[in-house]
Design an enzyme around this catalytic site. Structure first.
Site, PDB file in Angstrom:
ATOM      1  N   LYS A 618       0.795  -1.223   0.000  1.00  0.00           N
ATOM      2  CA  LYS A 618       0.000   0.000   0.000  1.00  0.00           C
ATOM      3  C   LYS A 618       0.833   1.282   0.000  1.00  0.00           C
ATOM      4  O   LYS A 618       0.468   2.268   0.610  1.00  0.00           O
ATOM      5  CB  LYS A 618      -0.919   0.039   1.232  1.00  0.00           C
ATOM      6  CG  LYS A 618      -1.846  -1.164   1.328  1.00  0.00           C
ATOM      7  CD  LYS A 618      -2.914  -0.942   2.327  1.00  0.00           C
ATOM      8  CE  LYS A 618      -2.424  -1.224   3.761  1.00  0.00           C
ATOM      9  NZ  LYS A 618      -3.533  -1.324   4.691  1.00  0.00           N
ATOM     10  N   ASP A 654      -5.027  -5.174  10.353  1.00  0.00           N
ATOM     11  CA  ASP A 654      -6.335  -4.510  10.263  1.00  0.00           C
ATOM     12  C   ASP A 654      -7.452  -5.448   9.826  1.00  0.00           C
ATOM     13  O   ASP A 654      -8.610  -5.279  10.202  1.00  0.00           O
ATOM     14  CB  ASP A 654      -6.261  -3.285   9.345  1.00  0.00           C
ATOM     15  CG  ASP A 654      -5.660  -3.589   7.993  1.00  0.00           C
ATOM     16  OD1 ASP A 654      -5.218  -4.745   7.767  1.00  0.00           O
ATOM     17  OD2 ASP A 654      -5.617  -2.681   7.146  1.00  0.00           O
TER      18      ASP A 654
HETATM   19  P1  ADP Z   1      -6.615   2.438   4.140  1.00  0.00           P
HETATM   20  O1  ADP Z   1      -6.947   1.294   3.296  1.00  0.00           O
HETATM   21  O2  ADP Z   1      -5.483   3.225   3.630  1.00  0.00           O
HETATM   22  O3  ADP Z   1      -6.518   2.109   5.573  1.00  0.00           O
HETATM   23  P2  ADP Z   1      -9.180   3.474   3.453  1.00  0.00           P
HETATM   24  O4  ADP Z   1      -9.921   2.250   3.719  1.00  0.00           O
HETATM   25  O5  ADP Z   1      -9.823   4.754   3.846  1.00  0.00           O
HETATM   26  O6  ADP Z   1      -7.771   3.505   4.088  1.00  0.00           O
HETATM   27  O7  ADP Z   1      -8.922   3.531   1.880  1.00  0.00           O
HETATM   28  C1  ADP Z   1      -8.392   4.657   1.267  1.00  0.00           C
HETATM   29  C2  ADP Z   1      -8.435   4.429  -0.210  1.00  0.00           C
HETATM   30  O8  ADP Z   1      -9.773   4.346  -0.658  1.00  0.00           O
HETATM   31  C3  ADP Z   1      -7.826   5.543  -0.983  1.00  0.00           C
HETATM   32  O9  ADP Z   1      -6.486   5.241  -1.233  1.00  0.00           O
HETATM   33  C4  ADP Z   1      -8.616   5.573  -2.251  1.00  0.00           C
HETATM   34  O10 ADP Z   1      -7.968   4.776  -3.210  1.00  0.00           O
HETATM   35  C5  ADP Z   1      -9.885   4.911  -1.926  1.00  0.00           C
HETATM   36  N1  ADP Z   1     -10.985   5.866  -1.875  1.00  0.00           N
HETATM   37  C6  ADP Z   1     -11.060   7.056  -1.253  1.00  0.00           C
HETATM   38  N2  ADP Z   1     -12.257   7.613  -1.429  1.00  0.00           N
HETATM   39  C7  ADP Z   1     -12.955   6.754  -2.175  1.00  0.00           C
HETATM   40  C8  ADP Z   1     -14.271   6.748  -2.697  1.00  0.00           C
HETATM   41  N3  ADP Z   1     -15.114   7.764  -2.508  1.00  0.00           N
HETATM   42  N4  ADP Z   1     -14.654   5.694  -3.430  1.00  0.00           N
HETATM   43  C9  ADP Z   1     -13.824   4.658  -3.663  1.00  0.00           C
HETATM   44  N5  ADP Z   1     -12.585   4.620  -3.199  1.00  0.00           N
HETATM   45  C10 ADP Z   1     -12.152   5.638  -2.446  1.00  0.00           C
END
Ligand code: ADP
Length: 914
Positions: A618, A654
């Site tokens: 990531k 996670d």
């Molecule tokens: P992480 O996986 O980093 O812990 P998240 O679950 O919040 O955090 O995922 C973030 C990712 O989700 C971003 O990198 C982006 O690619 C994607 N993302 C952000 N907003 C949206 C959205 N509205 N719809 C789909 N994907 C999204």
């Protein structure tokens, strides 16, 4: 005026209302006695007043009163605009009663020219030029500004063909076509033909149109009610000379819109003021009830000549309009057209001049045969007489040609009459055009509009002032629209060729789009293969054999049972944020206090002084971490800070945290799934199946690290060239292949690569490559969510693409949407195939016929994408029909989960102690 709207007064009534009984009413009464002839029903006889009839003292008042009748106030224009808009919107919804005043016929033309259209096209025109038939050869070069003159040939249609059997007419057309092609050295194979058939038709497809009734002197038997395209095709086949594909049937209004020169703003309105008048424009297909289509646009022919037949024009009708209507062959019909069309402007002027002459105001009270005969004054006369630059001598000459003897003061008044009639026509036309522009604002949900209107027809050609009044009035009525007017070039011909070319371009582009997206559309068999491969990789991973799935034991041996209690501190390192949580687990439930810190990039990619991390994913790339025990790194870091006394009990990934946090609410939650920046899954496996951990009894949560699935090449058959590009450009080429097809970090990039490819094929953005689309990560995954939430209005798509500086056309928005859908659908289906493998394994592990299980899910992509979660569930149901799977979205995802892992560990420890 004391008329009731909608009622057309009889001539006698009209006279009584406005004129003293006398010359004028005598004129019409006299004309009543003559039978209907041609287009108009009556003709009059010329005459002069009794000798010495004095010019009445109030003659200037009478003249003024006549002119005043043609004045239309801006309030009236706005009322007309609003009334037409209402009629248009009513007709679009398909509401039949009361019958809408305009018809709003879909023409099945789905797009306007891009300027990239190319090829050779034949056009056959029937009905546009009276009793002749025209064949044109149009070559489109695909380069703006570079035009090749069309070649054309006109054929006179013999009277007996116009009135004979239909087959004879179409055979005649096919013979003309063949003769034309013989005379021109052209490649005849696979020729595409556009058919301009200017008769009232009921169109049901781009190449399907049924003749309602013949007009313009044609009366061939056996054609009404038939599909004229098919009749032409049959005739061409009987002729047998060449293979011609009849692609489209088009009316001249659409031809005008489509044939106009391409400017900087899209030309999406066609306006014709010729003998009659009509307009067309590009409507959102979803607003056209008869189409049952929810995407894209379609050109709608308004058929606005009939506007006002319900009385909507009552307030602006003059006595002369009423009389003109009564005398016409279709009284009560085409009321709007009768105030604007070129056929009627001369006639209105004639009526006014005759009236004034009859009252001694003009020509010394003398009339002439021409002045009293229908069609005696033509549009051309009116335009010329009104044109001040032509000089009074010219006006005199015209009037003398009409058998009149104008006095010195007459020219000025005649000029005023011509100006009054034409000004009103142009203003009314502007009010109607304003209604169309407002409709465009409504349908596109845009406050402002930048648009070009293609104009065609003899009124525009002969009468330059008509356009300037039109323009001025449109600006007054819809100041927020920036409208430019473009005269159509040989409207009929080039436009019809253009319709054909655009249809060919759309078909070709659609084929290319389908070919490009085909590898993304996975069928059930392909998904079942992914599921099977995943199962095999899980098995091997658990056995400790070589596998792209590591299947890591997490030492979490149970999911929560609800009896856990205590305060726990959790540190959560996510993709973008670092959170510290204080989790209070009590009888009342779980309470969380947290503080979020965003991770600076220098830390995310710096040194790792922070389980044993196997490798970063990531976008994390901190050094000295992989292969290290992160728990030890954390303990050491805490010691370096010497801040507090803490025991680090558990390291929780996670995915496990998500499963545990949902498990606290639902004990059936035995799978965890993350679809955010990256993707991963975990589930409760039988301990006996886990080769690396001692003991056979009980369960253990296995962290699959499924993002790496396919790193052994098993997904290569599904991987597209776009996946390969994304992988190559990533910081870990060849790794996390499954994740790179599924998760948020990559979907936008896959879409961007597809868009680049489609642009290079000329399918998108008119083939113009832009710097912005070349920029990595410019197309965010959240755009997919926004674009796909917006499948109707496509407004978001437009806004996003415009923000990115992409030179989009209306066809592009729909295609970009389809690209996004294909990419996110594949992602969701692959994810679903993975989940299906997991739940099926759990079911078989337990020897169950049916398994009921829940999956705890976290991740922004899963949660915010409008269709992702539904598609995952549908795929799981399809591939694992014996499992009833419920998806739970974890609320305070991993932090709460980490605390619960600890809580469960403490609970198990206590139990063991007891
Ligand atoms: P992480 O996986 O980093 O812990 P998240 O679950 O919040 O955090 O995922 C973030 C990712 O989700 C971003 O990198 C982006 O690619 C994607 N993302 C952000 N907003 C949206 C959205 N509205 N719809 C789909 N994907 C999204």
């Amino acid at each position: 005026m004391p008329h009731i709207e909608g009622q057309v007064p009889r001539p006698e009534e009209t006279d009584q209302l406005l004129f003293s009984p006398g010359g004028y009413s005598q004129l019409w009464n006299h004309m009543d006695s003559i039978g209907p002839v041609g287009l108009w029903q009556e003709e009059g006889a010329p005459g002069c007043p009794q000798e010495g009839l004095p010019c009445s003292p109030d003659s200037s008042e009478l003249a003024q009163e006549c002119l005043n009748q043609f004045k239309v106030t801006s309030t009236q224009l706005r009322q007309i605009q609003a009334s037409l808009l209402r009629s248009m919107e009513q007709a679009l919804t398909g509401q039949a009663s009361p019958a809408p005043a305009v018809r709003m016929l879909p023409t099945y033309v789905e797009s306007t020219p891009h300027g990239t259209e190319q090829g050779d096209f034949v056009v056959l025109e029937l009905g546009a030029t009276g009793a002749s038939l025209r064949v044109l050869w149009v070559t489109l070069t695909g380069t703006e500004g570079h035009q090749i003159e069309p070649r054309s040939q006109e054929f006179l249609i013999p009277q007996e063909v116009m009135l004979g059997p239909g087959q004879q007419l179409f055979d005649f057309a096919a013979r003309c076509l063949s003769e034309f092609l013989d005379a021109h050295p052209v490649d005849r194979q696979g020729l595409q033909l556009g058919f301009n058939f200017s008769f009232p038709c009921h169109q049901t497809g781009l190449d399907k149109s049924t003749l309602i009734s013949w007009t313009k002197g044609f009366r061939c038997s056996g054609v009404e009610g038939q599909d004229v395209v098919q009749l032409l095709r049959d005739a061409i086949e009987r002729q047998g000379a060449c293979s011609i594909d009849v692609v489209a049937v088009v009316n001249d209004t659409v031809g005008t819109m489509m044939g106009c020169e391409l400017g900087t703003v899209p030309c999406e309105v066609g306006l014709v003021v010729d003998t009659g008048t009509n307009a067309c424009y590009m409507e959102e297909a979803r607003h056209v009830a008869v189409l049952d289509e929810d995407r894209g646009r379609v050109c709608v022919s308004i058929e606005w000549g009939s506007f006002g037949d319900d009385g909507a024009l009552g307030s602006v009708l003059t006595t002369f309009d009423r009389i003109l209507d009564q005398e016409s062959l279709n009284p009560g019909a085409q009321r709007f057209e009768k105030m604007i069309g070129g056929l009627y402007l001369g006639e209105l002027v004639r009526q006014v001049l005759a009236h004034l002459a009859q009252h001694g105001v003009l020509f010394g009270g003398c009339t002439s045969r021409a002045l009293l005969s229908r069609g005696g004054i033509l549009l051309e006369h009116v335009a010329e007489m009104e044109d001040a630059s032509a000089g009074t001598a010219r006006v005199h000459a015209i009037l003398r040609d009409l058998g009149l003897n104008p006095g010195a003061s007459d020219t000025e008044l005649v000029r005023h009459v011509c100006a009054a009639v034409c000004t009103r026509a142009a203003q009314l036309c502007a009010a109607a055009l304003a209604a169309v522009l407002t409709r465009l604002q409504h349908s596109r949900e845009q406050q402002t509009l930048q648009i070009a209107v293609a104009t065609g027809g003899r009124v525009f050609e002969h009468h330059p002032r008509f356009l300037s009044v039109l323009q001025e009035t449109v600006t007054l009525l819809v100041p927020e629209c920036d409208v430019s007017f473009i005269p159509s070039v040989d409207g009929g011909g080039r436009g019809v060729a253009m319709v054909t070319a655009v249809a060919a371009r759309l078909a070709a582009h659609r084929r290319l789009l389908e070919e490009t997206l085909a590898p993304f559309r996975l069928n059930r068999e392909q998904l079942a293969v992914v599921q099977a491969q995943m199962r095999e990789a899980m098995f091997k991973g658990l056995q400790g054999e070589a596998s792209s799935l590591r299947m890591l034991p997490t030492y979490v041996r149970a999911t929560p049972d609800g009896s856990e209690r205590g305060d726990f501190l959790a540190l959560d390192l996510g993709g973008t944020n670092f959170r510290v949580l204080l989790v209070h687990v009590a009888t009342e439930g779980v309470q969380i206090t947290n503080q979020v810190y965003s991770i600076p990039e220098c830390v995310a990619q710096g040194s790792g002084q922070q389980g044993i991390l196997l490798n970063w994913t990531k976008g994390f790339n901190a050094s000295d971490c992989e292969g290290q025990d992160v728990v030890r790194l954390l303990r050491e870091a805490l010691e370096r800070r010497q801040a507090m006394k803490l025991t680090v009990v558990a390291i929780v990934n996670d995915t496990v945290g998500t499963m545990m946090s949902c498990g606290y609410e639902d004990p059936r939650c035995e799978v965890g799934l993350i679809v955010g920046t990256g993707t991963n899954a975990c589930y409760m496996e039988e301990l006996r199946n886990v080769a690396g951990v001692a003991g056979d009894l009980g369960h253990m949560c296995i962290n699959m690290e499924w993002g790496a699935f396919g790193d052994d090449g098993s997904l290569d058959t599904l991987s597209t060239c776009f996946d390969a590009s994304v992988d190559q450009a990533s910081i870990n080429p060849g790794k996390q292949r499954f994740e790179k097809m599924i998760s948020g970090m990559y979907l936008g990039e896959i879409v961007r690569h597809i868009l680049l490819h489609l642009t290079s094929l000329g399918v998108l953005f008119r083939g113009q490559q832009t710097q912005s689309l070349q920029t990595r990560d410019i197309f965010k995954t959240k755009f997919l969510s926004e674009i796909e939430s917006d499948s109707l209005a496509l407004r978001q798509v437009r806004a996003i693409l415009e923000d990115l500086g992409l030179p989009l056309t209306s066809d592009d928005t729909l295609m970009v949407l389809e690209v996004c859908q294909a990419v996110s659908q594949r992602a969701a289906q692959l994810c679903g195939a993975g989940v299906a493998a997991v739940v099926e394994k759990i079911r078989e592990n337990r020897g169950l016929e049916e398994l009921t299980v829940s999956v705890g899910v976290d991740g922004t992509l899963y949660k915010l994408h409008p269709h992702f979660s539904r598609l995952v569930a549908a795929t799981v149901q399809e591939l694992a029909p014996c499992c009833a799977v419920t998806f739970l979205q974890s609320e305070d995802g991993s932090g709460k989960g980490a605390a619960l892992v600890t809580a469960v560990a403490c609970r198990l420890a206590k139990q063991a102690h007891v």
